[in-house]
Design an enzyme around this catalytic site. Structure first.
Site, PDB file in Angstrom:
ATOM      1  N   CYS A  79       0.768  -1.336   0.128  1.00  0.00           N
ATOM      2  CA  CYS A  79       0.068  -0.093   0.013  1.00  0.00           C
ATOM      3  C   CYS A  79       0.755   1.254  -0.060  1.00  0.00           C
ATOM      4  O   CYS A  79       1.476   1.598  -0.964  1.00  0.00           O
ATOM      5  CB  CYS A  79      -1.088  -0.045   0.970  1.00  0.00           C
ATOM      6  N   HIS A 188      -3.625  -4.615  -0.323  1.00  0.00           N
ATOM      7  CA  HIS A 188      -3.297  -4.910   0.757  1.00  0.00           C
ATOM      8  C   HIS A 188      -3.412  -6.773   0.926  1.00  0.00           C
ATOM      9  O   HIS A 188      -4.384  -7.124   0.932  1.00  0.00           O
ATOM     10  CB  HIS A 188      -4.409  -4.632   1.964  1.00  0.00           C
ATOM     11  N   GLU A 190      -2.410  -8.666   2.835  1.00  0.00           N
ATOM     12  CA  GLU A 190      -2.717  -9.302   4.209  1.00  0.00           C
ATOM     13  C   GLU A 190      -4.358  -9.387   4.348  1.00  0.00           C
ATOM     14  O   GLU A 190      -4.669 -10.056   5.254  1.00  0.00           O
ATOM     15  CB  GLU A 190      -1.661  -8.842   5.450  1.00  0.00           C
TER      16      GLU A 190
END
Length: 211
Positions: A79, A188, A190
């Site tokens: 990001c 993102h 994750e």
């Protein structure tokens, strides 16, 4: 050790949870010495480019990241960590780390979606990535895989060779980039379910070489 860089830009515990879910040990740190000693580094973040760069400079983490890339250590930006690796961001007209040649631009809200409706800024939600080149960090991914985005600015690498994946949102922008031992994603990883975990798992075994 894997170091998750803490430069007060948030989004750290979700990265830590994902890494530990994959069975790897990691440490969230704002200590440049620990970053120097780490075997590999994740550089996540949310927020504004100017504040991020100010904190990196204040903590000495800008130089630690530069040393890591220069030494060929595997580094993954996520990001904001995918934006401030470039030379300049339009967000606050901010000079950035310059680890990859290029700049970061803001989405123009007059751009249109595929349905010919004005795009919403920030770009928020799930979107596809079209993979342009093979790379160890992105192996095993398909063009129909969806990833989670939250951003108002997007990277514009100077050299198309550094673009690994692109995404459509009013225009085609670089959503995955790499140069040497540095790879980065605008989305993102994750928070992107199975496909995001594939990227993180690949990164955990990556030796920092592009082939």
């Amino acid at each position: 050790m894997l170091a998750i860089v803490d430069y007060k830009a948030g989004n750290l515990t979700s990265v830590e949870r994902a890494v530990r879910h994959l069975g790897a040990s990691c440490r969230i740190t704002d200590d440049p010495g620990e970053v120097d000693r780490a075997e590999r580094i994740i550089f996540p973040g949310v927020g504004a480019a100017a504040a991020s760069m100010e904190n990196l400079h204040r903590l000495g983490l800008d130089k630690a990241l530069g040393r890591a890339v220069h030494q060929g250590k595997p580094v993954l930006g996520i990001c904001v960590g995918c934006q401030i690796i470039f030379e300049h961001s339009e967000e606050g007209q901010t000079p950035c780390l310059g680890l990859i040649p290029g700049k970061v631009k803001r989405f123009d809200s007059s751009l249109l979606t595929k349905e010919q409706k004005p795009i919403k800024v920030p770009h928020m939600g799930w979107n596809q990535v079209t993979w342009r080149k093979s790379h160890p960090v992105f192996k095993g991914l398909q063009n129909q895989d969806q990833f989670y985005f939250v951003h108002s600015y997007y990277p514009v690498p100077q050299d198309p060779e550094h673009v690994l994946g692109t995404t459509e949102y009013g225009l085609t922008f670089a959503s995955a980039v790499a140069k040497g031992s540095l790879a980065a994603v605008q989305f993102h990883a994750e928070k992107s379910g199975r496909a995001g975990l594939v990227i993180l798992s690949n990164f955990l075994s990556w030796d920092g070489k592009e082939v």
